[in-house]
Design a protein around this motif. Structure first.
Motif, PDB file in Angstrom:
ATOM      1  N   LEU A  44      38.851  48.934  42.252  1.00 27.66           N
ATOM      2  CA  LEU A  44      37.612  48.145  42.349  1.00 27.66           C
ATOM      3  C   LEU A  44      37.837  46.694  41.912  1.00 27.66           C
ATOM      4  O   LEU A  44      37.283  45.766  42.504  1.00 27.66           O
ATOM      5  N   ILE A  45      38.660  46.515  40.886  1.00 28.88           N
ATOM      6  CA  ILE A  45      38.967  45.140  40.443  1.00 28.88           C
ATOM      7  C   ILE A  45      39.716  44.400  41.560  1.00 28.88           C
ATOM      8  O   ILE A  45      39.427  43.246  41.872  1.00 28.88           O
ATOM      9  N   HIS A  46      40.646  45.115  42.184  1.00 22.11           N
ATOM     10  CA  HIS A  46      41.381  44.514  43.307  1.00 22.11           C
ATOM     11  C   HIS A  46      40.411  44.143  44.443  1.00 22.11           C
ATOM     12  O   HIS A  46      40.472  43.027  44.980  1.00 22.11           O
ATOM     13  N   LEU A  47      39.503  45.063  44.791  1.00 21.05           N
ATOM     14  CA  LEU A  47      38.559  44.785  45.885  1.00 21.05           C
ATOM     15  C   LEU A  47      37.655  43.601  45.536  1.00 21.05           C
ATOM     16  O   LEU A  47      37.381  42.751  46.386  1.00 21.05           O
ATOM     17  N   ALA A  48      37.206  43.557  44.283  1.00 19.15           N
ATOM     18  CA  ALA A  48      36.364  42.422  43.848  1.00 19.15           C
ATOM     19  C   ALA A  48      37.152  41.122  44.010  1.00 19.15           C
ATOM     20  O   ALA A  48      36.619  40.122  44.504  1.00 19.15           O
ATOM     21  N   SER A  49      38.428  41.163  43.631  1.00 20.09           N
ATOM     22  CA  SER A  49      39.226  39.924  43.713  1.00 20.09           C
ATOM     23  C   SER A  49      39.426  39.499  45.172  1.00 20.09           C
ATOM     24  O   SER A  49      39.467  38.311  45.473  1.00 20.09           O
ATOM     25  N   LEU A  50      39.527  40.473  46.092  1.00 21.06           N
ATOM     26  CA  LEU A  50      39.704  40.116  47.514  1.00 21.06           C
ATOM     27  C   LEU A  50      38.446  39.457  48.074  1.00 21.06           C
ATOM     28  O   LEU A  50      38.530  38.514  48.872  1.00 21.06           O
ATOM     29  N   ILE A  97      36.413  34.107  49.895  1.00 19.67           N
ATOM     30  CA  ILE A  97      35.491  32.964  49.807  1.00 19.67           C
ATOM     31  C   ILE A  97      36.287  31.714  49.422  1.00 19.67           C
ATOM     32  O   ILE A  97      36.165  30.666  50.053  1.00 19.67           O
ATOM     33  N   LEU A  98      37.153  31.852  48.413  1.00 22.38           N
ATOM     34  CA  LEU A  98      37.952  30.696  47.959  1.00 22.38           C
ATOM     35  C   LEU A  98      38.850  30.178  49.079  1.00 22.38           C
ATOM     36  O   LEU A  98      39.019  28.977  49.250  1.00 22.38           O
ATOM     37  N   ASP A  99      39.433  31.111  49.856  1.00 21.18           N
ATOM     38  CA  ASP A  99      40.373  30.723  50.919  1.00 21.18           C
ATOM     39  C   ASP A  99      39.663  30.370  52.228  1.00 21.18           C
ATOM     40  O   ASP A  99      40.313  29.963  53.184  1.00 21.18           O
ATOM     41  N   VAL A 127      38.640  37.061  58.088  1.00 21.43           N
ATOM     42  CA  VAL A 127      38.961  38.455  58.430  1.00 21.43           C
ATOM     43  C   VAL A 127      39.707  39.105  57.266  1.00 21.43           C
ATOM     44  O   VAL A 127      40.572  38.478  56.639  1.00 21.43           O
ATOM     45  N   ARG A 128      39.365  40.353  57.011  1.00 16.21           N
ATOM     46  CA  ARG A 128      40.067  41.138  55.991  1.00 16.21           C
ATOM     47  C   ARG A 128      40.195  42.551  56.528  1.00 16.21           C
ATOM     48  O   ARG A 128      39.219  43.143  56.953  1.00 16.21           O
ATOM     49  N   ARG A 129      41.398  43.077  56.520  1.00 16.71           N
ATOM     50  CA  ARG A 129      41.679  44.442  56.964  1.00 16.71           C
ATOM     51  C   ARG A 129      41.117  44.719  58.362  1.00 16.71           C
ATOM     52  O   ARG A 129      40.505  45.771  58.614  1.00 16.71           O
ATOM     53  N   LEU A 184      31.132  45.122  41.799  1.00 18.69           N
ATOM     54  CA  LEU A 184      32.316  46.000  41.768  1.00 18.69           C
ATOM     55  C   LEU A 184      33.086  45.835  40.459  1.00 18.69           C
ATOM     56  O   LEU A 184      33.588  46.804  39.881  1.00 18.69           O
ATOM     57  N   PHE A 185      33.135  44.598  40.015  1.00 19.44           N
ATOM     58  CA  PHE A 185      33.826  44.271  38.769  1.00 19.44           C
ATOM     59  C   PHE A 185      33.163  45.015  37.600  1.00 19.44           C
ATOM     60  O   PHE A 185      33.828  45.664  36.790  1.00 19.44           O
ATOM     61  N   ALA A 186      31.832  44.944  37.549  1.00 18.49           N
ATOM     62  CA  ALA A 186      31.085  45.631  36.480  1.00 18.49           C
ATOM     63  C   ALA A 186      31.256  47.145  36.609  1.00 18.49           C
ATOM     64  O   ALA A 186      31.401  47.855  35.608  1.00 18.49           O
ATOM     65  N   ALA A 223      45.542  41.464  32.741  1.00 23.04           N
ATOM     66  CA  ALA A 223      45.909  41.279  34.157  1.00 23.04           C
ATOM     67  C   ALA A 223      44.860  40.429  34.884  1.00 23.04           C
ATOM     68  O   ALA A 223      45.208  39.565  35.697  1.00 23.04           O
ATOM     69  N   ILE A 224      43.598  40.663  34.581  1.00 22.57           N
ATOM     70  CA  ILE A 224      42.542  39.886  35.262  1.00 22.57           C
ATOM     71  C   ILE A 224      42.613  38.411  34.867  1.00 22.57           C
ATOM     72  O   ILE A 224      42.495  37.520  35.715  1.00 22.57           O
ATOM     73  N   ARG A 225      42.835  38.180  33.574  1.00 21.64           N
ATOM     74  CA  ARG A 225      42.981  36.782  33.129  1.00 21.64           C
ATOM     75  C   ARG A 225      44.151  36.128  33.866  1.00 21.64           C
ATOM     76  O   ARG A 225      44.080  34.972  34.295  1.00 21.64           O
ATOM     77  N   SER A 226      45.218  36.891  34.021  1.00 21.59           N
ATOM     78  CA  SER A 226      46.393  36.378  34.706  1.00 21.59           C
ATOM     79  C   SER A 226      46.067  36.065  36.175  1.00 21.59           C
ATOM     80  O   SER A 226      46.487  35.027  36.711  1.00 21.59           O
ATOM     81  N   MET A 227      45.323  36.977  36.836  1.00 23.97           N
ATOM     82  CA  MET A 227      44.957  36.740  38.237  1.00 23.97           C
ATOM     83  C   MET A 227      44.174  35.432  38.384  1.00 23.97           C
ATOM     84  O   MET A 227      44.425  34.645  39.305  1.00 23.97           O
ATOM     85  N   CYS A 228      43.237  35.220  37.471  1.00 16.75           N
ATOM     86  CA  CYS A 228      42.430  33.991  37.552  1.00 16.75           C
ATOM     87  C   CYS A 228      43.316  32.772  37.304  1.00 16.75           C
ATOM     88  O   CYS A 228      43.228  31.780  38.036  1.00 16.75           O
ATOM     89  N   SER A 229      44.195  32.851  36.293  1.00 14.51           N
ATOM     90  CA  SER A 229      45.001  31.655  36.030  1.00 14.51           C
ATOM     91  C   SER A 229      46.004  31.438  37.157  1.00 14.51           C
ATOM     92  O   SER A 229      46.322  30.289  37.499  1.00 14.51           O
ATOM     93  N   GLN A 267      51.424  35.806  38.564  1.00 12.19           N
ATOM     94  CA  GLN A 267      50.116  35.903  37.901  1.00 12.19           C
ATOM     95  C   GLN A 267      49.051  36.472  38.838  1.00 12.19           C
ATOM     96  O   GLN A 267      48.271  37.340  38.465  1.00 12.19           O
ATOM     97  N   LYS A 268      49.010  35.977  40.073  1.00  8.02           N
ATOM     98  CA  LYS A 268      47.879  36.393  40.920  1.00  8.02           C
ATOM     99  C   LYS A 268      48.067  37.795  41.495  1.00  8.02           C
ATOM    100  O   LYS A 268      47.078  38.505  41.722  1.00  8.02           O
ATOM    101  N   THR A 269      49.299  38.232  41.738  1.00  8.12           N
ATOM    102  CA  THR A 269      49.520  39.513  42.414  1.00  8.12           C
ATOM    103  C   THR A 269      50.291  40.525  41.560  1.00  8.12           C
ATOM    104  O   THR A 269      49.856  41.662  41.400  1.00  8.12           O
TER     105      THR A 269
HETATM  106  C1  FPP Z   1      45.122  37.417  47.442  1.00  2.20           C
HETATM  107  O1  FPP Z   1      46.047  36.385  47.609  1.00  2.20           O
HETATM  108  C2  FPP Z   1      44.404  37.267  46.134  1.00  2.20           C
HETATM  109  C3  FPP Z   1      44.848  37.701  44.951  1.00  2.20           C
HETATM  110  C4  FPP Z   1      46.120  38.396  44.839  1.00  2.20           C
HETATM  111  C5  FPP Z   1      44.107  37.512  43.683  1.00  2.20           C
HETATM  112  C6  FPP Z   1      42.757  36.895  43.792  1.00  2.20           C
HETATM  113  C7  FPP Z   1      42.185  36.660  42.426  1.00  2.20           C
HETATM  114  C8  FPP Z   1      41.029  36.050  42.179  1.00  2.20           C
HETATM  115  C9  FPP Z   1      40.145  35.549  43.248  1.00  2.20           C
HETATM  116  C10 FPP Z   1      40.601  35.867  40.756  1.00  2.20           C
HETATM  117  C11 FPP Z   1      40.212  37.167  40.099  1.00  2.20           C
HETATM  118  C12 FPP Z   1      38.877  37.665  40.515  1.00  2.20           C
HETATM  119  C13 FPP Z   1      38.397  38.894  40.151  1.00  2.20           C
HETATM  120  C14 FPP Z   1      37.027  39.299  40.559  1.00  2.20           C
HETATM  121  C15 FPP Z   1      39.219  39.874  39.394  1.00  2.20           C
HETATM  122  P1  FPP Z   1      46.308  35.760  49.051  1.00  2.20           P
HETATM  123  O2  FPP Z   1      45.198  34.855  49.398  1.00  2.20           O
HETATM  124  O3  FPP Z   1      47.675  35.193  49.032  1.00  2.20           O
HETATM  125  O4  FPP Z   1      46.350  37.079  49.940  1.00  2.20           O
HETATM  126  P2  FPP Z   1      45.566  37.432  51.288  1.00  2.20           P
HETATM  127  O5  FPP Z   1      46.501  36.970  52.352  1.00  2.20           O
HETATM  128  O6  FPP Z   1      45.434  38.925  51.249  1.00  2.20           O
HETATM  129  O7  FPP Z   1      44.261  36.727  51.266  1.00  2.20           O
END
Ligand code: FPP
Ligand code: MG
Length: 308
Positions: free
Chosen positions: A63-69, A74-76, A80-82, A103-105, A125-131, A153-155
């Protein structure tokens, strides 16, 4: 649902009171290989464990992974996903951000009864993903070094945490937890290097998402860094990348990168990480699970050879 063993736990965890929210959640849980929960389940098999507790932690990590995706798309600005429209494209960014938060909660609800070591491992790990995501935006200094730092950090951090959690849940001693965490770390690095390889050299049809996105966004991943290291035209290419590449220029860069064997270099870098992962596994006392983990690690490389 990704992994059959955790599907009941996941289904119960994401049963929502409201049908609109349920749509958002169901869409978020569609598809995916369930690699991270599989790592928790496999690593826990190194010893005696409480099956329900292991499933809860595995589901929480998924669920944490799905929330991060959801947030990552949005950030990227990814559409399309999957093989399906990204959640923010279907429902808008506000419901998507909130679904990620939900999902995170929910993940932490599943972890409510877990011991401190599990919570510490996952929150770290979550802090690391964000940083890692922040570093990816702002990376300076020696480029390959920064690349390995931010993909770690992110993956790799969540892969590593998944393995460590499995090890903690079957009460392995700290040095053995560390070997499994190291296995996960190198597997995670390989996984991200392959994702970056496929984004440049793969095809949209096979990947279930548009490729060439990193370069279009000006993100310099390992194959492009290698290209910039080798190409006599590196300086003008950097300028063009900073300005924003046109489709024809992306074609040209990819062809030149192939000529300089940047695809082979990147595939070899992923292979090296898989070797390091397997070396870490071999430090553990013999157990039938090792073979399964080694097989899973070796299979991670398969997509590289399906795109030749
Ligand atoms: C995919 O990378 C994204 C990650 C591995 C981590 C994303 C982390 C965050 C947005 C911060 C943490 C947020 C939460 C809710 C825990 P990519 O863009 O290289 O891969 P893609 O090709 O699958 O998009
Ligand atoms: Mg992304």
């Amino acid at each position: 649902m990704p992994v059959a063993e955790i599907s009941a736990v996941l289904k119960e965890a994401v049963a929502a009171p409201d049908p609109r929210l349920q749509h958002l959640l169901d869409h978020s849980l569609t598809g995916g290989k369930g690699l991270r929960p599989t790592l928790v389940l496999l690593c826990a098999r190194f010893g005696i464990h409480d099956t329900l507790e292991v499933r809860r932690v595995a589901a929480a990590i998924e669920l944490i992974h799905l929330a991060s995706l959801i947030h990552d798309d949005i950030l990227d600005g990814a559409a399309v996903r999957r093989g399906l429209p990204a959640l923010h494209c279907l429902y808008g960014p506000v419901p998507a951000v909130l679904t990620g938060d939900y999902l995170f909660a929910t993940a932490f609800g599943l972890l409510a009864g877990s011991k401190k070591a599990i919570l510490t491992t996952i929150t770290e790990a979550i802090r690391s993903m964000c940083s890692g995501e922040i570093l990816q935006l702002t990376a300076t200094g020696p480029e390959k070094k920064s690349y390995f730092t931010y993909i770690g950090q992110k993956t790799a951090a969540l892969f590593s945490a998944a393995c460590r959690c499995g090890a903690i849940l079957c009460r392995l001693k700290r040095p053995q937890q560390n070997y499994l965490a190291r296995f996960g770390w190198h597997l995670g690095l390989a996984y991200q290097i392959i994702d970056d390889y496929l984004d440049l050299f793969g095809s949209m049809a096979r990947m279930g998402k548009p490729n060439r996105q990193d370069l279009a966004r000006g993100l310099l991943t390992l194959p492009v860094l290698r290209f910039l290291e080798l190409s006599p035209e590196a300086a003008p290419w950097r300028e063009k990348i900073n300005r924003g590449l046109k489709a024809a220029e992306i074609d040209e860069l990819i062809a030149a990168a192939r000529q300089l064997k940047c695809d082979e270099y990147t595939a070899a870098a992923a292979g090296e990480q898989i070797s390091l992962a397997i070396e870490a596994l071999e430090m553990l006392p013999p157990n039938p699970v090792q073979e399964e983990l080694a097989l899973l690690a070796a299979r991670t490389l398969n997509p590289l050879y399906e795109y030749e």
